[in-house]
Design an enzyme around this catalytic site. Structure first.
Site, PDB file in Angstrom:
ATOM      1  N   ASN A  12       0.861  -1.198   0.000  1.00 31.49           N
ATOM      2  CA  ASN A  12       0.000   0.000   0.000  1.00 31.49           C
ATOM      3  C   ASN A  12       0.895   1.244   0.000  1.00 31.49           C
ATOM      4  OD1 ASN A  12      -1.460   2.262   1.045  1.00 31.49           O
ATOM      5  ND2 ASN A  12      -3.103   0.871   1.634  1.00 31.49           N
ATOM      6  N   ASP A  14      -0.106   4.503  -0.078  1.00 28.29           N
ATOM      7  CA  ASP A  14      -0.795   5.741   0.321  1.00 28.29           C
ATOM      8  C   ASP A  14       0.140   6.743   0.987  1.00 28.29           C
ATOM      9  OD1 ASP A  14      -3.107   4.480  -0.465  1.00 28.29           O
ATOM     10  OD2 ASP A  14      -3.904   4.200   1.563  1.00 28.29           O
ATOM     11  N   HIS A  15       1.002   6.239   1.868  1.00 31.31           N
ATOM     12  CA  HIS A  15       1.747   7.182   2.703  1.00 31.31           C
ATOM     13  C   HIS A  15       2.983   7.755   2.013  1.00 31.31           C
ATOM     14  CE1 HIS A  15      -1.268   6.812   5.604  1.00 31.31           C
ATOM     15  NE2 HIS A  15      -1.106   5.504   5.693  1.00 31.31           N
ATOM     16  N   ARG A  23       4.060  18.691   1.946  1.00 32.46           N
ATOM     17  CA  ARG A  23       4.723  19.900   1.465  1.00 32.46           C
ATOM     18  C   ARG A  23       4.148  20.416   0.151  1.00 32.46           C
ATOM     19  NH1 ARG A  23       9.827  21.014   3.702  1.00 32.46           N
ATOM     20  NH2 ARG A  23       9.929  22.678   2.174  1.00 32.46           N
ATOM     21  N   HIS A  48      -5.513   3.705  -1.703  1.00 33.27           N
ATOM     22  CA  HIS A  48      -6.833   4.072  -1.197  1.00 33.27           C
ATOM     23  C   HIS A  48      -7.144   5.498  -1.634  1.00 33.27           C
ATOM     24  CE1 HIS A  48      -9.567   4.352   2.668  1.00 33.27           C
ATOM     25  NE2 HIS A  48     -10.204   4.683   1.560  1.00 33.27           N
ATOM     26  N   ARG A  50      -9.269   8.179  -0.999  1.00 33.38           N
ATOM     27  CA  ARG A  50     -10.253   8.588   0.012  1.00 33.38           C
ATOM     28  C   ARG A  50     -11.106   9.721  -0.526  1.00 33.38           C
ATOM     29  NH1 ARG A  50      -9.065   6.766   5.542  1.00 33.38           N
ATOM     30  NH2 ARG A  50     -10.792   8.130   6.051  1.00 33.38           N
ATOM     31  N   ARG A  54      -6.876  12.823   1.036  1.00 35.79           N
ATOM     32  CA  ARG A  54      -5.805  13.279   1.934  1.00 35.79           C
ATOM     33  C   ARG A  54      -4.437  12.727   1.535  1.00 35.79           C
ATOM     34  NH1 ARG A  54      -7.416  10.083   7.457  1.00 35.79           N
ATOM     35  NH2 ARG A  54      -9.383  11.148   7.088  1.00 35.79           N
ATOM     36  N   GLU A  75      -8.591   0.703  -3.188  1.00 41.23           N
ATOM     37  CA  GLU A  75      -9.444   0.740  -1.994  1.00 41.23           C
ATOM     38  C   GLU A  75     -10.307   1.985  -2.077  1.00 41.23           C
ATOM     39  OE1 GLU A  75      -7.086   0.825   1.495  1.00 41.23           O
ATOM     40  OE2 GLU A  75      -6.338  -1.194   1.213  1.00 41.23           O
ATOM     41  N   THR A 105      -7.269   6.526  10.178  1.00 43.51           N
ATOM     42  CA  THR A 105      -7.129   5.445   9.198  1.00 43.51           C
ATOM     43  C   THR A 105      -8.415   4.625   9.258  1.00 43.51           C
ATOM     44  OG1 THR A 105      -5.774   3.545   8.530  1.00 43.51           O
ATOM     45  CG2 THR A 105      -5.939   3.973  10.889  1.00 43.51           C
ATOM     46  N   THR A 106      -8.521   3.614   8.393  1.00 43.11           N
ATOM     47  CA  THR A 106      -9.743   2.804   8.339  1.00 43.11           C
ATOM     48  C   THR A 106      -9.899   2.068   9.659  1.00 43.11           C
ATOM     49  OG1 THR A 106      -9.088   2.472   6.049  1.00 43.11           O
ATOM     50  CG2 THR A 106     -10.989   1.250   6.818  1.00 43.11           C
ATOM     51  N   GLU A 156     -11.320  -9.263   2.895  1.00 46.72           N
ATOM     52  CA  GLU A 156     -10.052  -8.908   3.526  1.00 46.72           C
ATOM     53  C   GLU A 156     -10.335  -8.729   5.009  1.00 46.72           C
ATOM     54  OE1 GLU A 156      -7.388  -6.321   1.538  1.00 46.72           O
ATOM     55  OE2 GLU A 156      -6.560  -5.526   3.403  1.00 46.72           O
ATOM     56  N   HIS A 199      -3.932  -4.532   7.687  1.00 46.42           N
ATOM     57  CA  HIS A 199      -4.060  -3.346   8.541  1.00 46.42           C
ATOM     58  C   HIS A 199      -3.164  -3.467   9.764  1.00 46.42           C
ATOM     59  CE1 HIS A 199      -5.540   0.374  10.166  1.00 46.42           C
ATOM     60  NE2 HIS A 199      -6.129   0.567   9.009  1.00 46.42           N
ATOM     61  N   GLY A 200      -2.220  -2.544   9.830  1.00 46.91           N
ATOM     62  CA  GLY A 200      -1.362  -2.441  11.008  1.00 46.91           C
ATOM     63  C   GLY A 200      -0.247  -3.469  11.088  1.00 46.91           C
ATOM     64  N   GLY A 221       0.990  -1.346   4.383  1.00 42.50           N
ATOM     65  CA  GLY A 221       1.431  -0.037   3.931  1.00 42.50           C
ATOM     66  C   GLY A 221       2.212   0.768   4.942  1.00 42.50           C
TER      67      GLY A 221
HETATM   68  N1  PXP Z   1      -6.085  -3.130   3.956  1.00 36.30           N
HETATM   69  C1  PXP Z   1      -7.030  -2.162   3.966  1.00 36.30           C
HETATM   70  C2  PXP Z   1      -8.391  -2.516   3.487  1.00 36.30           C
HETATM   71  C3  PXP Z   1      -6.729  -0.858   4.398  1.00 36.30           C
HETATM   72  O1  PXP Z   1      -7.696   0.081   4.418  1.00 36.30           O
HETATM   73  C4  PXP Z   1      -5.414  -0.555   4.777  1.00 36.30           C
HETATM   74  C5  PXP Z   1      -5.057   0.847   5.181  1.00 36.30           C
HETATM   75  O2  PXP Z   1      -5.271   1.720   4.124  1.00 36.30           O
HETATM   76  C6  PXP Z   1      -4.456  -1.571   4.729  1.00 36.30           C
HETATM   77  C7  PXP Z   1      -4.823  -2.860   4.333  1.00 36.30           C
HETATM   78  C8  PXP Z   1      -3.028  -1.339   5.087  1.00 36.30           C
HETATM   79  O3  PXP Z   1      -2.922  -0.971   6.417  1.00 36.30           O
HETATM   80  P1  PXP Z   1      -1.538  -0.432   6.963  1.00 36.30           P
HETATM   81  O4  PXP Z   1      -1.238   0.833   6.210  1.00 36.30           O
HETATM   82  O5  PXP Z   1      -1.790  -0.206   8.408  1.00 36.30           O
HETATM   83  O6  PXP Z   1      -0.501  -1.493   6.693  1.00 36.30           O
END
Ligand code: PXP
Length: 249
Positions: A12, A14-15, A23, A48, A50, A54, A75, A105-106, A156, A199-200, A221
């Site tokens: 992932n 996103d970050h 910035r 993702h 959103r 963001r 996502e 976060t989700t 998932e 997630h996490g 991610g």
């Molecule tokens: N799976 C889903 C459905 C998510 O929404 C996220 C966070 O965007 C992740 C996995 C990845 O989570 P993390 O960034 O905490 O690894």
């Protein structure tokens, strides 16, 4: 039970966009991160989009669809706007997630059991467009059964609570959560669903999840992008891949 196959790693990104947006610069570029992820052994890229944009932007999705060699897992929340975007791009996979503007976060899974009729109608055109549709849910059997009923291909399972309990040192509760995730994965598989999780997840928490034989894909991610600060994105992903393979061996 033997593992169903090699566990896929969806990275992932996103970050990467979060850092860029902090910035308002043009860098770091999520597509460049995706290319590094591919070279490091990622099986897919997850992003993702959103509602509040963001991190990932519409332009990022355009660039990923145009430039990515790996399959894209988009996502998104189950809104009309996102459905139109998804149908325009037709990504390989779509994972529906709950969204709440205040959250960092989700936070939880989708309530498929309550919203089943709407979600069944919502995913029908996405399935017809050839997208593999996934529901991001907790391990509650009602949510798993509802996901199968509405015709989702994948669930998932949300590993956030398991990871939080580990981080807080609440190991008995963590192990109970892990047992529930195992049962959820077995139930989902028995109903014909492909099982993913995420997630996490971190280097400390990934192995017991990767060892669940029914799970086919992990989406990770925040930890990987964080770890990339210290060891570089490629090595951070390679280490996660190594731990996943070790757990599966
Ligand atoms: N799976 C889903 C459905 C998510 O929404 C996220 C966070 O965007 C992740 C996995 C990845 O989570 P993390 O960034 O905490 O690894």
């Amino acid at each position: 039970m033997q593992p169903l196959g090699k566990l896929r790693l969806g990275v992932n990104i996103d970050h990467v966009a979060t850092v860029r947006n902090a910035r308002g610069s043009a860098y770091p570029d999520p597509l460049r991160a995706a290319e590094i992820a591919e070279a490091a052994g990622a099986s897919g890229i997850t992003a993702h989009l959103r509602e509040d944009r963001r991190h990932i932007s519409d332009a990022d999705i355009d660039a990923l669809m145009a430039g990515l060699k790996l399959p894209l897992n988009l996502e998104m929340a189950a809104t009309d706007e996102m459905q139109k975007i998804a149908l325009r791009h037709k990504p390989h996979a779509i994972c529906l997630v709950p969204e709440n503007r205040q959250e960092r976060t989700t936070e939880g899974g989708l309530d498929v059991a309550v919203d089943d009729n709407r979600l069944a109608q919502y995913i029908a055109p996405l399935r017809e467009a050839g997208c593999r549709v996934s529901m991001f849910i907790g391990h509650d059997p009602r949510q798993i059964q509802a996901s199968a009923r509405i015709g989702a291909a994948v669930v998932e399972l949300h590993t956030g609570a398991y990871c939080d309990l580990h981080a807080e040192g609440r190991f008995e509760e963590r192990d109970a959560e892990l047992a529930a995730l195992r049962e959820g994965a077995a139930l989902a598989h028995s109903l014909g669903l492909e099982v993913h999780a995420g997630h996490g997840l971190t280097y400390e928490t990934v192995k017991p999840i990767a060892a669940i034989p029914e799970i086919m894909e992990l989406n990770i991610g925040h930890f990987l992008i964080s770890e990339a600060i210290f060891r570089g994105l490629g090595p951070a992903i390679e280490e996660m891949r190594r731990l996943m393979d070790e757990a599966r061996a």
